[in-house]
Design a protein around this motif. Structure first.
Motif, mmCIF file in Angstrom:
data_model
loop_
_atom_site.group_PDB
_atom_site.id
_atom_site.type_symbol
_atom_site.label_atom_id
_atom_site.label_comp_id
_atom_site.label_asym_id
_atom_site.label_seq_id
_atom_site.Cartn_x
_atom_site.Cartn_y
_atom_site.Cartn_z
ATOM 1 N N UNK A 100 0.846 -1.202 0.000
ATOM 2 C CA UNK A 100 0.000 0.000 0.000
ATOM 3 C C UNK A 100 0.882 1.252 0.000
ATOM 4 N N UNK A 105 2.340 2.398 -3.191
ATOM 5 C CA UNK A 105 1.515 2.905 -4.283
ATOM 6 C C UNK A 105 1.246 4.408 -4.167
ATOM 7 N N UNK A 127 -11.394 -7.993 -2.085
ATOM 8 C CA UNK A 127 -10.400 -8.101 -3.157
ATOM 9 C C UNK A 127 -9.431 -6.928 -3.008
ATOM 10 N N UNK A 128 -8.133 -7.193 -3.096
ATOM 11 C CA UNK A 128 -7.159 -6.107 -3.020
ATOM 12 C C UNK A 128 -6.624 -5.776 -4.399
ATOM 13 N N UNK A 129 -6.350 -4.493 -4.583
ATOM 14 C CA UNK A 129 -5.642 -4.137 -5.796
ATOM 15 C C UNK A 129 -4.209 -4.645 -5.678
ATOM 16 N N UNK A 130 -3.722 -5.222 -6.769
ATOM 17 C CA UNK A 130 -2.328 -5.666 -6.772
ATOM 18 C C UNK A 130 -1.696 -5.248 -8.095
ATOM 19 N N UNK A 131 -0.663 -4.419 -8.020
ATOM 20 C CA UNK A 131 -0.010 -3.972 -9.249
ATOM 21 C C UNK A 131 1.204 -4.856 -9.503
ATOM 22 N N UNK A 132 1.169 -5.659 -10.587
ATOM 23 C CA UNK A 132 2.339 -6.507 -10.872
ATOM 24 C C UNK A 132 3.550 -5.600 -11.134
ATOM 25 N N UNK A 133 4.691 -5.992 -10.581
ATOM 26 C CA UNK A 133 5.857 -5.114 -10.609
ATOM 27 C C UNK A 133 6.267 -4.757 -12.043
ATOM 28 N N UNK A 157 3.972 -1.976 -13.525
ATOM 29 C CA UNK A 157 3.868 -0.694 -12.831
ATOM 30 C C UNK A 157 4.549 0.411 -13.640
#
Ligand SMILES: Cc1cc2nc3c(=O)[nH]c(=O)nc-3n(C[C@H](O)[C@H](O)[C@H](O)COP(=O)(O)O)c2cc1C
Ligand code: SF4
Ligand code: FES
Lengths: 469, 216
Positions: free
Chosen positions: B15, B18, B182-188, B191
């Motif tokens: 978190x 971001x 559900x969580x937001x997940x930004x693949x590295x 990004x």
């Protein structure tokens, strides 16, 4: 025609009019990337990326897309307020929807999150915004889930993040969520909150965060519905957009019509050509007042808006004439009240809201709203004093000096005082608390007076307390 | 002092990463703390302060502004009944009174078994679906006393009442504190790159298109 609200899009009612932003609501899986792509999704983004950023901005300016968050400021013009050469710039999406009577942004976020994401991407491309924060109201758990899921899908599929659609266009969109405070919907408070602070509005000027916003950088703040219109506009062009609605208010708007109507719901409505009467009584819309009753009053644009009455039914749903008539369309929240409604009670309820939600930063609002609620409560509970009506108006005058915007009232030969009000406060929340009071007193003064004089006929509460010796 | 579990600490760092500035993560981190424990403890605020490089007083200062953060234990299920204008017109107050009688508590109180906390709340953006209430921020539209009683009975017996919500929501209602399941997940590798504002003082590359010659 689809007569009832589908269970999966609670409250939305299809009215056979043009559907710019609710087209996908008919599908149960409208929030998935798959459905989105099958129904023209991300076409607007593709078209935008073929143009220069400035051309995309011009298209939005040309469309005269008015902000849907409350103030109705043209998005294209606001976008032009970013100072030249100052970087980075940010986009903050206002999904804090909490104005009493307002229900449409939640629907857009739950039912079509990709449409909103596409709108954000196009805005970022047009203005060179390098990061977007999607601020969703804390209480909207399902909307947060749908957006989180949509963002995850869009990142995976290459629509958000690095090198979007394989191009030199890279933007991160971050889901942010609030924690319960109406005032955070005010754009400078929204930014304070996003910086991790108490959500209190900032002093103006600058009037627009486009000049100084998040972390002191140029920041565009737009409402969820405003941004949800962008994909359609870029996909179909500004001239197609302007073919709908009126010249000064083109396109459609979502209106949530609640209260004493037969078919309350959220309707996508062409602006300018539809009137309140059409909405309340039309077969395609609310189908009349419940139980065959008469209309007593209605709130045309959320709790902050001065009330309208029978004689305003034929006004078109369009910002300008409604402002001239003494109120506003605000957040598209229309609350209909029939003849059985107690005006004092309704007034008290709306004022209680503002008293609770005042952030406390400036005293006319902090103290004023508290006293307004107390005085209204004692009137409502039969303990009012003869001076209370004037006292209420006086407090209102301290928050918002001069004649407060109110609607015309021909029976008393009273003319409308046009919106917006003047204010002694940092933000418009304070003046908003005056709206229900001036509206109710001006129109239903006798209801207040009756409650107050009743007090004199109740000797018990009026008698001095006898102290036992 | 460590408050967050290992898994939540990982989420906390994701978190924080971001945002251009760590302090922006305060509200999401307070939510995360509330998710872990149902309410926000002093230990949680101390840990959040360390993670975001502010004082724990600042964490409380921010947190105490917002109604959803609870600094004392609340029930497993927080029931919010809307009594604002649209709901009031269609029986929101009566619904609240029914809820008070049914649960034997008033606004802000928690049942003795720790299962329910009741609140009289402002507009929750479901006005056309009045009257309405939420359980841990999951909606029940066009509610009445029967629906309220059924929802409470289901929760008491450990079943999910979400199918009674008329909203298209489904699954279980997590305990108070968890909002999005559900969580937001930004693949590295996807990004775009999130940096403090002082580290990105130049125009984004795509803005160069504005000065390119028009394509012929
Ligand atoms: C007290 C107050 C509350 C507001 N609440 C909201 C809100 O919940 N959502 C919203 O979009 N705009 C809200 N606004 C308006 C915002 O300040 C801002 O004008 C708007 O988000 C700009 O977006 P738009 O130009 O796209 O409408 C509020 C304004 C005030 C003064
Ligand atoms: S007007 Fe009210 S809500 Fe707005 S800044 Fe002042 S105290 Fe806060
Ligand atoms: S007034 Fe109850 S949800 Fe809006």
């Amino acid at each position: 025609m689809n007569n009832s609200a589908p269970a999966f899009a609670a409250g939305y009612i299809n009215n056979d009019g043009p559907k710019l932003i609710t087209e996908r609501f008919q599908f149960e899986d409208s929030f998935t990337l798959e459905r989105f792509l099958n129904t023209g999704g991300y076409n607007g983004l593709r078209k935008a990326l073929e143009k220069k950023p400035s051309e995309v901005h011009d298209e939005v300016r040309e469309a005269v897309l008015l902000g849907r968050g409350g103030a109705g400021f043209p998005a294209g013009v606001k976008w032009g307020f970013c100072p030249e050469g100052v970087w980075p710039r940010y986009l903050v999406v206002n999904g804090d929807e909490s104005e009493p009577g307002t229900y449409k942004d939640r629907l857009l976020m739950e039912r079509d999150p990709h449409q909103l994401i596409e709108g954000c991407l196009i805005a970022c491309y047009a203005l060179g915004l390098s990061q977007c924060f999607l601020y969703v109201r804390g209480e909207m758990a399902l909307a947060q889930e749908r957006i989180a899921n949509a963002l995850n899908e869009a990142y995976e599929a290459g629509y958000v993040g690095r090198n979007i659609l394989g191009q030199d266009f890279s933007v991160d969109i971050v889901l942010h969520w609030g924690a319960g405070a109406y005032i955070v919907g005010e754009e400078t408070a929204l930014i304070e909150s996003l910086e991790g602070n108490r959500g209190m509005p900032r002093l103006k000027p600058p009037y627009f965060p486009a000049a100084i916003g998040l972390y002191g950088q140029p920041t565009i703040v737009n409402n969820v519905e405003t941004l949800s219109n962008i994909p359609w506009i870029i996909d179909n062009g500004a001239s197609a957009y302007k073919e709908m609605g009126s010249e000064t208010s083109p396109g459609t708007r979502l209106f949530a019509i609640s209260g004493h109507v037969n078919r309350p719901g959220v309707y996508e409505v062409e602006q300018g050509v539809t009137t309140f009467r059409d909405l309340f009584y039309g077969e395609n819309f609310c189908q009349g007042i419940r139980n065959g009753k008469e209309l007593k009053m209605f709130i045309p644009g959320g709790g902050s808006a001065p009330w309208f009455f029978e004689e305003h039914l034929d006004l078109p749903l369009e910002a300008r004439p409604i402002g001239d008539a003494g109120s506003m369309l605000g957040s598209g929240a229309i609350v209909v009240m029939d003849e059985t409604t107690d005006a004092v009670k309704a007034c008290l309820r709306v004022v209680r809201f503002f008293a609770r939600e005042s952030c406390g930063k400036c005293s006319p609002c902090r103290e004023g709203t508290t006293w307004e609620e107390k005085i209204l409560r004692r009137i409502y509970e039969g303990d009012g004093r003869p001076s209370d009506i004037e006292l209420l108006l006086d407090i209102g005058d301290n928050i918002s000096p001069g004649p407060y915007p109110v609607a015309a009232f021909s029976e008393q030969d009273l003319e409308a005082v046009p919106f917006p009000p003047r204010q002694t406060t940092i933000c418009p929340l304070g003046p908003s608390s005056v709206a229900p009071i001036t509206s109710a007193i001006r129109r239903f003064r006798t209801e207040f007076e009756t409650l107050i004089t009743q007090r004199d006929s109740i000797p018990v509460s009026a008698a001095p307390i006898e102290v036992e010796q | 002092m460590a408050y967050f579990t290992e898994e939540n600490l990982r989420r906390a760092h994701e978190i924080i990463d971001s945002y251009p500035r760590a302090k922006s993560a305060l509200i999401p981190l307070l939510h995360l703390a509330q998710e872990q424990n149902g309410w926000i403890t002093n230990e949680a605020m101390t840990h959040i302060a360390e993670l975001t490089d502010v004082t724990s007083a600042e964490v409380l200062g921010t947190g105490s502004f917002y109604e959803m953060f609870k600094f004392h234990p609340v029930g497993k299920y927080l029931i919010n009944v809307c009594t604002n204008i649209s709901c009031q017109l269609l029986g929101g107050e009566e619904l609240l009174h029914h809820a008070e009688a049914a649960l034997g508590i008033t606004d802000g109180e928690t049942t003795e078994d720790g299962l329910f906390t009741l609140e009289d709340v402002e507009c929750i953006a479901a006005c056309t679906e009045a009257p309405c209430f939420t359980v841990n921020y999951r909606y029940f539209h066009r509610a009445d006393e029967n629906i309220f009683d059924e929802v409470v009975a289901e929760l008491r017996s450990g079943r999910s009442p979400l199918d009674k919500g008329k909203q298209g929501d489904s699954g279980d209602i997590p305990s108070h504190g968890t909002l999005s399941r559900i969580q937001q997940h930004i693949p590295i590798d996807r990004k775009a790159g999130i940096t403090p504002p002082e580290d990105s003082k130049t125009a984004p590359v795509w803005m160069e298109k504005n000065t390119e010659e028009a394509k012929s």
